[in-house]
Design a protein around this motif. Structure first.
Motif, mmCIF file in Angstrom:
data_model
loop_
_atom_site.group_PDB
_atom_site.id
_atom_site.type_symbol
_atom_site.label_atom_id
_atom_site.label_comp_id
_atom_site.label_asym_id
_atom_site.label_seq_id
_atom_site.Cartn_x
_atom_site.Cartn_y
_atom_site.Cartn_z
ATOM 1 N N VAL A 143 -4.154 7.503 0.441
ATOM 2 C CA VAL A 143 -3.715 6.248 -0.170
ATOM 3 C C VAL A 143 -3.632 6.482 -1.678
ATOM 4 O O VAL A 143 -4.621 6.836 -2.319
ATOM 5 N N CYS A 180 -4.853 6.386 -7.613
ATOM 6 C CA CYS A 180 -5.509 5.347 -8.420
ATOM 7 C C CYS A 180 -6.943 5.080 -7.971
ATOM 8 O O CYS A 180 -7.637 4.271 -8.596
ATOM 9 N N PHE A 181 -7.370 5.749 -6.908
ATOM 10 C CA PHE A 181 -8.713 5.531 -6.379
ATOM 11 C C PHE A 181 -9.629 6.731 -6.627
ATOM 12 O O PHE A 181 -10.739 6.783 -6.100
ATOM 13 N N GLN A 206 1.203 5.211 0.452
ATOM 14 C CA GLN A 206 0.486 6.296 1.110
ATOM 15 C C GLN A 206 1.352 7.556 1.119
ATOM 16 O O GLN A 206 2.538 7.493 1.466
ATOM 17 N N ILE A 238 0.863 -1.179 0.000
ATOM 18 C CA ILE A 238 0.000 0.000 0.000
ATOM 19 C C ILE A 238 0.900 1.229 0.000
ATOM 20 O O ILE A 238 1.805 1.338 0.830
ATOM 21 N N CYS A 250 -1.201 7.931 -10.369
ATOM 22 C CA CYS A 250 -1.891 6.999 -11.274
ATOM 23 C C CYS A 250 -1.447 7.195 -12.718
ATOM 24 O O CYS A 250 -1.240 8.331 -13.160
ATOM 25 N N MET A 302 -2.025 4.278 -4.174
ATOM 26 C CA MET A 302 -2.102 3.110 -5.053
ATOM 27 C C MET A 302 -1.725 1.871 -4.251
ATOM 28 O O MET A 302 -1.281 1.967 -3.118
ATOM 29 N N LEU A 303 -1.914 0.727 -4.875
ATOM 30 C CA LEU A 303 -1.384 -0.523 -4.340
ATOM 31 C C LEU A 303 -0.558 -1.170 -5.439
ATOM 32 O O LEU A 303 -1.009 -1.293 -6.584
#
Lengths: 115, 115
Positions: B29, B102-103, B22, B20, B95, B31-32
């Motif tokens: 947050v 990315c969220f 951050q 994760i 992203c 991306m993962l």
């Protein structure tokens, strides 16, 4: 929620996706759990977070045993559709060890980079 | 960093663990990504985040192509040793779509729960 929300997720070979759990107001990352389509459907509709427990192979609604409930405050899917970010209001400790988050205990002490 | 830090991680069947990412100051947050032992070793020692790209099957040091570098500010391992939380200072968009995280794009609009 429409069924197509769950259908849009790209599940892994085990039918699961990682779900990052973040405290909605402090933005602390509390833990990472795993959801299948049914766990996500429950999470999006019940106001409570449900995971799929890979070790116990069963649904696990966070807090039913411990009292450490996660109330859902938001949910997002990432750009490639394979990771979830769930904003919650965490009651008590997120970690089964009693720590506030699952990341409290083990600092890997990396070399820090600078712009 | 000692080698045992990397040895302590419980890798999945593909030799990977989710990381994760951050933002260290805002706590967003971003991306993962996924790391194998070598990507984690590089991340902990170079001050820059390196992932294992599952789609390209190669190491991917974030920002080498895009300029959107992630400088490492912290790294933690979770309670069961299979998930990483990396605090970074993100340059530009995290992203590949150009979004900040990315969220950003896909709000699943869940039913909200209350204490």
């Amino acid at each position: 929620m429409s069924a197509d929300v769950v259908d849009r997720v790209t599940w892994n070979a085990d039918g699961l996706a990682p779900a990052i759990i973040q405290q909605f107001d402090s933005h602390e990352v509390l833990m990472l759990g795993w959801m299948d389509a049914e766990a996500l459907r429950r999470t999006l509709t019940e106001g409570r977070v449900t995971f799929w427990s890979r070790s116990r192979q069963e649904y696990w609604r966070k807090g039913d045993t411990s009292g450490h409930v996660q109330y859902v405050k938001g949910a997002r899917l990432d750009c490639d559709g394979d990771t979830l970010l769930i904003a919650v209001d965490q009651v008590g400790a997120a970690c089964h060890t009693g720590d506030h988050t699952c990341f409290d205990a083990d600092d890997l002490a990396p070399t820090v980079g600078e712009r």
